[in-house]
Each structure stands twice: as C-alpha cells, then as structure tokens.
Write a protein that holds these residues in place. Structure first.
Motif, short mmCIF file in Angstrom:
data_model
loop_
_atom_site.label_atom_id
_atom_site.label_comp_id
_atom_site.label_asym_id
_atom_site.label_seq_id
_atom_site.Cartn_x
_atom_site.Cartn_y
_atom_site.Cartn_z
N GLU A 10 0.83 -1.20 0.00
CA GLU A 10 0.00 0.00 0.00
C GLU A 10 0.87 1.25 0.00
OE1 GLU A 10 -4.07 -1.26 2.35
OE2 GLU A 10 -2.30 -0.76 3.55
N THR A 11 1.95 1.23 0.77
CA THR A 11 2.85 2.38 0.84
C THR A 11 3.52 2.62 -0.51
OG1 THR A 11 3.22 1.99 3.19
CG2 THR A 11 4.83 3.37 2.04
N ARG A 12 3.97 1.57 -1.17
CA ARG A 12 4.59 1.72 -2.49
C ARG A 12 3.59 2.30 -3.49
NH1 ARG A 12 6.86 -3.63 -4.32
NH2 ARG A 12 7.78 -2.37 -5.96
N PHE A 13 2.35 1.86 -3.41
CA PHE A 13 1.30 2.38 -4.28
C PHE A 13 1.02 3.85 -3.95
CE2 PHE A 13 -3.33 2.80 -5.25
CZ PHE A 13 -3.28 2.55 -6.61
N ALA A 14 0.95 4.16 -2.65
CA ALA A 14 0.71 5.54 -2.22
C ALA A 14 1.81 6.46 -2.71
CB ALA A 14 0.60 5.59 -0.70
N GLU A 15 3.05 5.98 -2.71
CA GLU A 15 4.16 6.81 -3.18
C GLU A 15 4.03 7.14 -4.66
OE1 GLU A 15 7.59 4.67 -1.71
OE2 GLU A 15 7.36 5.59 0.27
N ILE A 16 3.44 6.25 -5.44
CA ILE A 16 3.17 6.55 -6.85
C ILE A 16 2.19 7.70 -6.94
CG2 ILE A 16 2.15 5.68 -9.00
CD1 ILE A 16 3.19 2.88 -8.17
N ILE A 17 1.16 7.65 -6.11
CA ILE A 17 0.15 8.72 -6.12
C ILE A 17 0.79 10.04 -5.70
CG2 ILE A 17 -2.02 9.55 -5.14
CD1 ILE A 17 -2.77 6.54 -4.75
N TRP A 18 1.49 10.03 -4.57
CA TRP A 18 2.11 11.27 -4.08
C TRP A 18 3.06 11.87 -5.10
CZ3 TRP A 18 2.77 8.21 0.94
CH2 TRP A 18 1.72 8.48 1.83
N ALA A 19 3.78 11.05 -5.82
CA ALA A 19 4.76 11.55 -6.80
C ALA A 19 4.10 12.10 -8.05
CB ALA A 19 5.73 10.43 -7.18
N ASN A 20 2.83 11.75 -8.30
CA ASN A 20 2.19 12.12 -9.57
C ASN A 20 0.87 12.86 -9.43
OD1 ASN A 20 3.89 10.60 -11.71
ND2 ASN A 20 3.59 9.12 -10.08
#
Length: 120
Positions: A10-20
């Motif tokens: 979930e954190t790795r997925f969230a980091e994609i969102i935060w970065a984009n």
C-alpha cells in the motif's frame, strides 16, 4: 487520524500517487502495472482501501491526497516513538545512536532543529 496504517505494498502504491498527483485513475493503474506489476483490478482495490482510510480521495476519476507524504511519515514516526519508547524522543535517539554513529552534519542538523524549536 493518528492511527493511519499502510502495509508495504500500500505504501509503495501511495508513493506513486504522491509523486504524480493529481493523477487520473487510468494513468495510476498503468503506473502501478509498470512499477508494481499489478493488474488494474488490484490498483482499484487498493485505491478504494486507501480512500476508506482517509489518505486519498477520488473525485471524477482524479486521485488526490488528503494526507501528504510528509504528514503520513510524520504520523508513522510519532506512533513508533510513542509505541516503542513511551513517547520519549531522547530514549529513541539514545537507542538509535547506540548502534549508529552520527556524522558531524547530522549532529549539526539536530542542533539547528533544537535551536529553532527553542526560538519558537
């Protein structure tokens, strides 16, 4: 809000969102496929779960954060110190530095942080 938890994926997925962000759900699922090798359904399932947790919001197919990446990690850090060291930052630093030598730059940065806190 102080008890927000995410697993590793979930954190790795969230980091994609935060970065984009803001990011469309279609583009997000494509990035998750590239980075995490997830199928579209997995992305939508995890996104729905993170929205229920109050971390993100989807409106008209656009995903935005309700909690910034910095705020999320601050909450996680606070919870760790609270749970592990009874909220004592000095106890945490003592444990941390017992196995890791701080560089002079890190010591200087900590001094600046303490000085700035005292000035407030």
């Amino acid at each position: 809000m102080a008890d927000i938890q995410m697993g590793t994926n979930e954190t790795r997925f969230a980091e994609i969102i935060w970065a984009n962000e803001p990011i469309g759900t279609g583009e997000l699922s494509k990035k998750a496929e590239e980075v995490l090798s997830w199928k579209k359904t997995t992305s939508y399932t995890v996104l729905k779960r993170l929205c229920k947790k109050g971390i993100f919001r989807t409106e008209r197919g656009i995903v935005t954060s309700l909690i910034s990446q910095r705020e999320f990690y601050a909450i996680q850090s606070e919870n760790f110190v609270e749970d592990t060291f009874q909220g004592s930052l000095p106890a945490f630093l003592a444990a941390f530095t017992s196995r890791k030598q701080l560089s002079q730059e890190e010591v200087d940065e900590l001094r600046r942080m303490v000085d700035a806190f005292e000035e407030e």
